[in-house]
Design a protein around this motif. Sequence first.
Motif, short mmCIF file in Angstrom:
data_model
loop_
_atom_site.label_atom_id
_atom_site.label_comp_id
_atom_site.label_asym_id
_atom_site.label_seq_id
_atom_site.Cartn_x
_atom_site.Cartn_y
_atom_site.Cartn_z
N ALA A 1 48.39 -20.15 -26.28
CA ALA A 1 48.90 -19.26 -26.29
C ALA A 1 49.21 -18.84 -24.00
CB ALA A 1 49.23 -17.44 -26.97
N MET A 2 48.41 -18.11 -23.77
CA MET A 2 48.26 -17.78 -22.34
C MET A 2 48.51 -19.17 -21.11
SD MET A 2 45.39 -15.05 -20.49
CE MET A 2 45.57 -14.53 -21.33
N THR A 3 48.22 -20.03 -22.39
CA THR A 3 48.42 -21.63 -20.82
C THR A 3 49.71 -21.46 -21.54
OG1 THR A 3 46.24 -21.71 -21.73
CG2 THR A 3 47.22 -24.17 -20.94
N PHE A 4 50.41 -21.82 -22.70
CA PHE A 4 51.72 -21.79 -22.60
C PHE A 4 52.09 -21.31 -22.03
CE2 PHE A 4 50.66 -25.32 -25.40
CZ PHE A 4 51.99 -26.04 -25.26
N ALA A 5 52.34 -19.79 -21.54
CA ALA A 5 53.33 -18.89 -21.05
C ALA A 5 52.92 -19.17 -19.51
CB ALA A 5 52.47 -17.63 -21.35
N ILE A 6 51.97 -19.04 -18.51
CA ILE A 6 51.11 -19.67 -17.23
C ILE A 6 52.36 -20.51 -17.04
CG2 ILE A 6 49.81 -19.93 -15.53
CD1 ILE A 6 47.88 -18.05 -17.36
N GLY A 7 52.29 -21.87 -17.68
CA GLY A 7 52.60 -23.14 -17.29
C GLY A 7 54.04 -22.42 -16.99
N SER A 8 54.70 -22.29 -18.81
CA SER A 8 56.44 -22.21 -18.70
C SER A 8 56.80 -21.04 -17.26
CB SER A 8 56.68 -20.97 -19.79
OG SER A 8 55.92 -22.03 -21.30
N ALA A 9 55.96 -20.24 -17.44
CA ALA A 9 57.00 -18.70 -16.13
C ALA A 9 56.38 -19.74 -15.23
CB ALA A 9 55.07 -18.23 -15.85
N LEU A 10 55.75 -20.93 -14.32
CA LEU A 10 55.74 -21.63 -13.07
C LEU A 10 56.78 -22.46 -13.35
CD1 LEU A 10 51.76 -22.07 -12.52
CD2 LEU A 10 53.69 -21.22 -11.45
N ALA A 11 57.28 -22.86 -14.27
CA ALA A 11 58.06 -24.13 -14.72
C ALA A 11 58.96 -23.23 -14.23
CB ALA A 11 58.33 -24.45 -15.84
N ALA A 12 59.44 -21.95 -14.83
CA ALA A 12 61.08 -20.81 -15.10
C ALA A 12 60.93 -20.77 -13.25
CB ALA A 12 60.71 -19.91 -15.41
N ALA A 13 60.13 -20.56 -12.85
CA ALA A 13 59.99 -20.03 -10.90
C ALA A 13 60.21 -21.58 -10.54
CB ALA A 13 58.58 -19.89 -10.47
N ALA A 14 60.07 -22.59 -10.72
CA ALA A 14 60.29 -23.62 -10.42
C ALA A 14 62.07 -24.20 -10.42
CB ALA A 14 59.74 -25.27 -10.85
N GLY A 15 62.38 -23.58 -11.98
CA GLY A 15 63.85 -24.02 -11.92
C GLY A 15 64.57 -22.77 -11.09
N ILE A 16 64.80 -21.84 -11.10
CA ILE A 16 65.43 -20.62 -10.24
C ILE A 16 65.15 -21.54 -8.64
CG2 ILE A 16 65.35 -18.63 -9.26
CD1 ILE A 16 64.39 -17.60 -11.49
N LEU A 17 64.09 -21.70 -8.03
CA LEU A 17 63.95 -22.14 -6.82
C LEU A 17 64.68 -23.34 -6.79
CD1 LEU A 17 60.04 -21.52 -5.81
CD2 LEU A 17 62.44 -20.26 -5.04
#
Lengths: 307, 389
Positions: free
Chosen positions: A203-219
């Motif tokens: 779960a943590m792996t997915f959470a971190i990966g997704s959070a980074l993807a979200a940052a990429a999405g906003i940028l």
Amino acid sequence: MVFFLQNVVNALQWGSFYALIALGYSMVYGILMLFNFAHGDIFMVGAYIGFGVATGLLALSSAAGVALPGWFVLVLTILLSMVLTALVGVTVERVGYRPLRGAPRASAAITGLMIGIILETGNLALLGARRISFPSLIETATYNVGGVYVTNKKIMIVVVSVLLMIALHQFIHRTRWGMAMRAMAFDYVVVPLMGVPINTIAAMTFAIGSALAAAAGILFGVAYPVLDPYMGIVFGWKAFVAAILGGRGSILGATLAGFLLGFIEIFVAMVFPSTLRDLIAYSIILVILTFRPHGFFGEPHSARLRL
Amino acid sequence: MRKVAWTTLSFLLAVALACPAMAGKKTIKIGLNVPITGDIPKVGEGSKYAAEMWLEDIEKAGGLEVGGKKYPVEIVIEDNESKAESAVKVATKLITDDEVLVIVGPQSSKQAVPAGEVANNYETPMISPWSTNPDTTKDRPYVFRGCFLDPFQGPVLANFITDEFGFTKAAVLYDVASDYPKGLAEFFKEAWEAKHSKGSVVAFESFTTKDTDFSSQLTKIIKSGAQVLFTPQYYNEVALIVQQAHQLGWDKPIVGSDSWGSAETVELCGKDCYGAFFSTHYAAAGATGATKAFIDRYKAEYGYVPDDVGALTWDSLRLVETAIQSCGKITGRIEKDRKCVRDALARIKEFDGITGKMTFTEEGDPIKCAVIVRISDSGEYEFYKSVCP
């Protein structure tokens, strides 16, 4: 020279997105031996969540009569969206992947494809096919540095990306959870037997990966303010290429490969006709893989790889 | 014996052909093959709204009057997702499944070129309101259009830029994977180089559909010393191209084509697009007569000024209406009626539409004036100049 430097600036921005998304792929692949093909769409979801959060914050602040500075809204948007998208990622893992943990790898891989399609069409059903314009939170300021044009947004994108990558590196190498993840990457059959909770780590792996993807999405929304439900597909594929090119589970590898991909794409278009960009760029990568089949920082793996 | 067999066979065949037609009510079905989802949903929306308005008029009159009898009209709207392969599927479905009399659409050339092939093969009249690529109607007796063509738009823009600014060096940025921008980019280049000299298009850069970063192409264009940038793209790409060009230091004019004409271009692009020019089919600001009446009614019903697709769809439906009426009667035998409508469409020599007067060529293409629009400093599409062939 100016022309060359301008393209370096262009490539740095473009590579940041590949790198941030590649990290998510690389972590899931490295730790759980899983190709999470829905990751490109998590990036899309992150951008849309960012759009929602930013619009909401702007509406709230104007309702309250407080004029929040744009950068403050942006920082808040990034942080909130990272948390929310991490929840989406955890849900995807819980609903899509966990029930299939014992299943053949191919089933897990197509699960990712299906989740990706569900996220795309779900978004389509929810918001319609209309293009969404990402709110411009900070005014674009263009600086001319000796003929090379740089905008405040470009600088911010590269700086924020690099900061996130450093933070991730620190987390993986300095914390107990990070150590558990590295152990899991080493052997995810034996390590859980030693008391490392596999579900929590997954779960943590997915959470971190997704959070980074979200940052990429906003940028991404800040730099290219036109969002559509299918924006994550090709981007996801290319970032996946970067993840593999970087070497299995290597944070540094995924980062460097992401930037390398950005540089190759931009510089191929600089030298050759732009029509041939992807053709030449990905042929180059094919050649690199031929000589380094395990990527830059990957090691020839033992019996653990079961695809 | 053989003769008897032939007679029986042809009789059976006649019955078989006539039966389904006799069984159903004589409704005039018109298919709409438009992008409701996909890359350019706004185009689909505009087409749909124009069709709804047209249908409203017909229903108010109690049906479409053909040869003294009134027939109910049904519009079948199908989504082609703005994809070539889906447009082909939709065209096939409309023809074979829904058995429509005429197809209106697809709108962009990327879908209209392949869908036109299908309609022509099935001998079903099709009219594309917005497709400007010559291939859509070329050697296809059953395919028509409601707008001018790219080979016309290319020289119009080349002339306009030369006369207006006196420039000699131009750059082009276009999507190589899409029929419309690719065709127009080439026609513009040809016209520009014929006017100036070989190599006067100093940068001819491309990308592929779904690309979002154009920084390396634009950097090349800026380095090339071009005085003007021509980019015949759709509204979603226009916003990104124009913004990125400005961020890379481009401060010269940017010129586009009729694909810019969507109501959404300025919404996505913002201030960056102010001051840009593009050629199109009509300008909403400053319209008079029937055009104004259409704009006012559309605005009252749907809340925004219709873009060119809406106006052209309206004109195309009116063309279809004229053709069906001049056909004289609806027999209910779909093949025969389709042939009749196609012949009637081909017979129309002059037509006074809301996007201007048009006359038709042998190929089924209208000859009409183009309008150059400037995006004003408040983001409105201002009439700048009219250019006639």
